[in-house]
Enzyme design. Structure first.
Site, short mmCIF file in Angstrom:
data_model
loop_
_atom_site.label_atom_id
_atom_site.label_comp_id
_atom_site.label_asym_id
_atom_site.label_seq_id
_atom_site.Cartn_x
_atom_site.Cartn_y
_atom_site.Cartn_z
N HIS A 19 0.79 -1.43 0.27
CA HIS A 19 -0.28 0.29 -0.02
C HIS A 19 0.76 1.57 -0.11
O HIS A 19 1.46 1.38 1.27
CB HIS A 19 -0.65 -0.09 1.44
N HIS A 21 1.31 4.68 -2.39
CA HIS A 21 0.88 5.63 -3.39
C HIS A 21 2.48 6.23 -4.23
O HIS A 21 2.81 6.95 -3.25
CB HIS A 21 -0.44 6.91 -3.66
N HIS A 199 -9.12 1.05 -1.41
CA HIS A 199 -9.58 1.49 -0.40
C HIS A 199 -11.50 1.65 0.85
O HIS A 199 -11.76 1.88 0.03
CB HIS A 199 -9.15 3.07 -0.63
N GLU A 202 -11.47 3.60 6.27
CA GLU A 202 -10.22 4.61 6.08
C GLU A 202 -10.53 5.69 6.69
O GLU A 202 -11.16 5.50 8.59
CB GLU A 202 -9.24 4.87 5.00
N ASP A 280 1.77 3.65 2.89
CA ASP A 280 0.74 4.11 2.18
C ASP A 280 1.60 5.88 1.42
O ASP A 280 1.09 6.45 0.30
CB ASP A 280 -0.41 5.72 2.99
N1 HPA Z 1 -7.01 7.94 1.39
C1 HPA Z 1 -7.28 7.85 -0.13
N2 HPA Z 1 -7.01 7.96 -0.85
C2 HPA Z 1 -5.15 8.15 -1.33
C3 HPA Z 1 -4.92 7.79 -0.15
C4 HPA Z 1 -5.89 7.66 1.06
O1 HPA Z 1 -5.04 7.51 2.18
N3 HPA Z 1 -3.60 7.78 -0.69
C5 HPA Z 1 -3.10 8.29 -1.53
N4 HPA Z 1 -4.67 8.57 -2.19
ZN ZN Z 2 -4.02 4.89 0.43
#
Ligand code: HPA
Ligand code: ZN
Length: 342
Positions: A19, A21, A199, A202, A280
């Site tokens: 995970h 980005h 996702h 969260e 992340d």
């Molecule tokens: N959540 C949702 N979208 C995202 C995140 C995240 O933590 N990081 C980069 N895009």
């Molecule tokens: Zn993410």
């Protein structure tokens, strides 16, 4: 195990990162370098001024700055440089495998050709294998604040480069954009044989985790920490061994949890879930994967060597690679742990 030995294990054990980005690994120094190279004007006077803006109150306040940072990425070389900088950090953290998210819509909306994004990232992935022995794969994410039609169009644009990505994901603003909004595009990706992740849970509710599983048919949940609001769902995730790619420093920075000491990661492990630790958006959230391990273990004294080994083993189990690779990394993990007396 004492703290220095535990920290040595956390640093040195082989691990997979699932995970990450890639746009979130764009460090302020590289933002300024690329802005100068590409003639992009930044609304910040210095690296320090930009870093000072990294005070987030929720997911959206982060995303606004994250998309602004990505505006310096224009050419294939820029995407190579971005990913190469990540792989240098990953190698130092003993990451042996990375499944990397990228957000093509963030770039194509600014007129960047999708092939510049994909080919630049792919070049770095191949070089990381040659130079560091790190295996990696790309996962194309759809931005959930945009429409499903936009996601379908993005998929069509990406298909000529299908061999360069292994799956699709769903990211960006979660609240108000439930997984079911993307049912058709995920069904199409499934037909194409792509791996599916999303996702969920969260900032959004536990119900989004269920609909990601039941409607989108995802194989992993990114974040998923709000599952503990639904005991039956936790049981299901454990029973089906649905991996959760948890990102502890992100959760604190975006105020999903108040402090690391309050994180439910130990409870998720105790419940038998296939939990992993990931970074992340490390350039924005205060550290790469080892830093996530070190700070999480320092804040939660119930986590020790057994949990460290479990988390690394889970990262291999949850990865989209053939069983032989998983078995080899497991043996390497056992050898490192044994050498360190863990
Ligand atoms: N959540 C949702 N979208 C995202 C995140 C995240 O933590 N990081 C980069 N895009
Ligand atoms: Zn993410």
């Amino acid at each position: 195990m004492n703290t220095p030995s535990l920290n040595a294990l956390l640093r040195r054990m082989p691990k997979a990162e699932l995970h990450l980005h890639i746009e979130g690994s764009l460090e302020p120094e590289l933002i300024f370098k690329l802005a100068a190279r590409n003639g992009v004007e930044l609304p910040y006077a210095s690296v320090e001024a930009l870093r000072a803006a990294y005070a987030f109150t929720d997911l959206q306040s982060f995303l606004d700055i994250y998309y602004a940072g990505a505006s310096v990425l224009l050419t294939e070389q820029d995407f190579f440089d971005l990913a190469w900088a990540y792989f240098e950090r990953a190698a130092a953290d003993n990451v042996v495998h990375a499944e990397i998210f990228f957000d093509p819509q963030t770039h194509t909306e600014r007129g960047v050709p999708i092939e510049a994004v994909i080919l630049g990232l792919d070049h770095a992935c191949r070089r990381a294998h040659a130079e560091f022995g790190i295996s990696s794969a790309l996962i194309l994410c759809f931005l959930r604040h945009l429409s499903e039609d936009a996601a379908l169009q993005t998929l069509e644009q990406a298909l000529p480069w299908r061999r360069h990505f292994i799956g699709v994901g769903l990211d960006s603003s979660e609240r108000g954009h439930p997984p079911e909004k993307f049912a058709r595009v995920f069904a199409r990706c499934r037909e194409l044989g792509l791996h599916l992740v999303a996702h969920a849970g969260e900032e959004g509710p536990a119900a989004y985790i269920e609909s990601a599983l039941d409607v989108l048919k995802v194989e992993r949940i990114d974040h998923g920490v709000r599952c503990t609001e639904d005991a039956a769902l936790v049981q299901r995730l454990a029973r089906e061994r649905v991996p959760l790619t948890v990102c502890p420093l992100s959760n604190v920075k975006l105020r999903v949890v108040e402090r690391l000491a309050d994180h439910n990661l130990p409870a998720l492990l105790d419940a038998g879930l296939c939990v992993t630790i990931n970074s992340d958006d490390p350039a924005y959230f205060g550290g790469y994967v080892v830093q996530n391990f070190l700070e999480t273990f320092a804040a939660l004294p119930q986590l020790g060597a057994a949990q460290a080994r479990q988390l690394a083993a889970n990262s291999f189990e949850a990865s989209f690679v053939p069983a032989e690779h998983k078995a080899r990394w497991r043996r390497e993990l056992d050898a490192v742990a044994e050498r360190l007396g863990a």
